[in-house]
Design an enzyme around this catalytic site. Structure first.
Site, PDB file in Angstrom:
ATOM      1  N   ASP A  16       0.828  -1.207   0.000  1.00 27.77           N
ATOM      2  CA  ASP A  16       0.000   0.000   0.000  1.00 27.77           C
ATOM      3  C   ASP A  16       0.862   1.258   0.000  1.00 27.77           C
ATOM      4  OD1 ASP A  16      -2.292   1.495   0.028  1.00 27.77           O
ATOM      5  OD2 ASP A  16      -2.690   1.240   2.169  1.00 27.77           O
ATOM      6  N   HIS A  33       2.860   3.455  -8.851  1.00 26.58           N
ATOM      7  CA  HIS A  33       2.721   2.030  -9.181  1.00 26.58           C
ATOM      8  C   HIS A  33       3.973   1.521  -9.904  1.00 26.58           C
ATOM      9  CE1 HIS A  33      -1.277   2.155  -7.714  1.00 26.58           C
ATOM     10  NE2 HIS A  33      -1.797   2.843  -8.725  1.00 26.58           N
ATOM     11  N   LEU A 127      11.587 -20.225  -4.267  1.00 25.92           N
ATOM     12  CA  LEU A 127      10.427 -19.503  -3.739  1.00 25.92           C
ATOM     13  C   LEU A 127       9.172 -19.755  -4.597  1.00 25.92           C
ATOM     14  CD1 LEU A 127       9.433 -16.982  -1.939  1.00 25.92           C
ATOM     15  CD2 LEU A 127      10.054 -15.617  -3.928  1.00 25.92           C
TER      16      LEU A 127
HETATM   17  C1  FPP Z   1      -1.795   0.201  -3.361  1.00 24.55           C
HETATM   18  O1  FPP Z   1      -1.377   1.547  -3.369  1.00 24.55           O
HETATM   19  C2  FPP Z   1      -1.266  -0.504  -4.493  1.00 24.55           C
HETATM   20  C3  FPP Z   1      -2.006  -1.151  -5.449  1.00 24.55           C
HETATM   21  C4  FPP Z   1      -3.474  -1.198  -5.437  1.00 24.55           C
HETATM   22  C5  FPP Z   1      -1.373  -1.802  -6.590  1.00 24.55           C
HETATM   23  C6  FPP Z   1      -0.163  -2.635  -6.315  1.00 24.55           C
HETATM   24  C7  FPP Z   1       0.600  -2.745  -7.551  1.00 24.55           C
HETATM   25  C8  FPP Z   1       1.955  -2.678  -7.678  1.00 24.55           C
HETATM   26  C9  FPP Z   1       2.882  -2.618  -6.528  1.00 24.55           C
HETATM   27  C10 FPP Z   1       2.615  -2.636  -8.998  1.00 24.55           C
HETATM   28  C11 FPP Z   1       2.600  -3.807  -9.889  1.00 24.55           C
HETATM   29  C12 FPP Z   1       2.568  -5.129  -9.296  1.00 24.55           C
HETATM   30  C13 FPP Z   1       3.225  -6.206  -9.804  1.00 24.55           C
HETATM   31  C14 FPP Z   1       3.024  -7.532  -9.210  1.00 24.55           C
HETATM   32  C15 FPP Z   1       4.166  -6.076 -10.928  1.00 24.55           C
HETATM   33  P1  FPP Z   1      -2.474   2.694  -3.494  1.00 24.55           P
HETATM   34  O2  FPP Z   1      -2.597   3.045  -4.929  1.00 24.55           O
HETATM   35  O3  FPP Z   1      -3.740   2.271  -2.827  1.00 24.55           O
HETATM   36  O4  FPP Z   1      -1.759   3.841  -2.692  1.00 24.55           O
HETATM   37  P2  FPP Z   1      -2.467   4.984  -1.814  1.00 24.55           P
HETATM   38  O5  FPP Z   1      -3.209   4.282  -0.706  1.00 24.55           O
HETATM   39  O6  FPP Z   1      -1.301   5.785  -1.318  1.00 24.55           O
HETATM   40  O7  FPP Z   1      -3.365   5.738  -2.734  1.00 24.55           O
END
Ligand code: FPP
Length: 236
Positions: A16, A33, A127
Site C-alpha cells: 500500500d 505504481h 520460492l
Molecule cells: C496500493 O497503493 C497498491 C495497489 C493497489 C497496486 C499494487 C501494484 C503494484 C505494486 C505494482 C505492480 C505489481 C506487480 C506484481 C508487478 P495505493 O494506490 O492504494 O496507494 P495509496 O493508498 O497511497 O493511494
C-alpha cells in the site's frame, strides 16, 4: 541479520502507499505504481536469498475496479509488462509463479500470459511467488461454498464430512500453507479483504514506509520484529 533469526515460511504483503508516494512528489499516481513494481522485484529477490518459501503479494483487489479507468488500465499494463519481462528472471532464480483470484474479469491476453508463466515455472523449487490479482477474500469464500455445493450434488463430497481441512482445499490457496507473517505498508491498520481465512494465526506487521520505499532492509526489519513474537496458536 543474526543467524538465529527464524525465517518465516510464508510472507504475505499488502503493498500500500503507491499513490501517496507519487503525491508527495507531485507526480500522477501511476508513477507510484511503476516505482512499486521495482519494490516487487527487490523483495522477491530478497526472499529467494533469505530462503522464504512462499511470498504472496496483493496486486489488485476485487474492489480496485472502482478506481479511475486510466489507473486500472495502467495497472493491467504494468502487470503485462511484468509477466513479459520477469519470466526469464523467475526461471533463472528457480521461482514458481502462481496467481490467485478470480480470472473471469481479466483480459484474455493477461490470462494467457499468466497460464504460460505458471506452466513454465511449475516445477521450480526455490520460492513460490503468488500474485493476488482480482482477489477478494469474501469472493474466494463464496466461490469455495459454491464449489462445495457442486461437489455435494455430483456425489464427490458428503456434507457431513465438511471440516476446516476439507474447506481449505476449496480456496484459491489450496496448495499453499497459511502465512506466518503479514506485512502492510503505509501505516493503514486494516486487512482489506485479504486472505481472511488464511491469516487466522498470522503475525501482523504494519510499517509507515510506503510500498515504493519498502526495500530489502525493511523486509529484514519486519522479520526481526516477527522473531520477537511468541506464537501460541491459541495454546498457552
Ligand atoms: C496500493 O497503493 C497498491 C495497489 C493497489 C497496486 C499494487 C501494484 C503494484 C505494486 C505494482 C505492480 C505489481 C506487480 C506484481 C508487478 P495505493 O494506490 O492504494 O496507494 P495509496 O493508498 O497511497 O493511494
Amino acid at each position: 541479520m543474526k543467524k538465529k533469526n527464524k525465517i518465516p515460511n510464508h510472507i504475505a504483503i499488502i503493498m500500500d502507499g503507491n499513490g501517496r508516494w507519487a503525491k508527495k512528489r507531485n507526480l500522477p499516481r501511476i508513477f507510484g505504481h511503476k516505482e512499486g513494481a521495482k519494490s516487487v522485484r527487490e523483495i522477491t529477490q530478497a526472499c529467494v536469498k533469505l530462503g522464504v518459501r512462499y511470498l504472496t503479494l496483493y496486486a489488485f483487489s476485487t474492489e480496485n475496479w472502482k478506481r479511475p479507468k486510466n489507473e486500472i488500465k495502467f495497472l493491467m499494463r504494468l502487470l503485462k509488462e511484468y509477466l513479459n519481462n520477469e519470466r526469464k528472471t523467475l526461471i533463472k532464480n528457480n521461482i514458481r509463479f502462481k496467481v490467485i483470484g478470480n480470472r473471469n474479469k481479466l483480459a484474455r491476453d493477461i490470462i494467457k500470459k499468466i497460464e504460460e508463466t505458471e506452466e513454465l515455472t511449475q516445477k521450480n523449487t526455490s520460492l513460490t511467488l503468488i500474485i493476488a490479482l482480482n482477489y477478494g477474500s469474501r469472493d474466494e469464500i463464496i466461490n469455495a461454498v459454491n464449489e462445495i455445493i457442486k461437489d455435494i450434488k455430483n456425489g464427490k463430497l458428503v456434507k457431513e464430512k465438511i471440516s476446516e481441512n476439507i474447506f481449505k482445499n476449496y480456496l484459491y490457496t489450496k496448495d499453499i500453507p497459511d502465512p506466518d507473517l503479514l506485512i502492510r505498508t503505509s501505516g493503514e491498520m486494516r486487512i482489506s479483504n485479504f486472505l481472511l481465512w488464511q491469516i487466522a494465526y498470522t503475525e501482523l506487521y504494519v510499517t509507515k514506509t510506503l510500498w515504493p520505499d519498502f526495500k530489502a532492509k525493511d523486509l529484514m526489519k519486519a522479520i526481526y520484529e516477527f522473531n520477537k513474537r511468541e506464537r501460541r496458536f491459541g495454546g498457552i
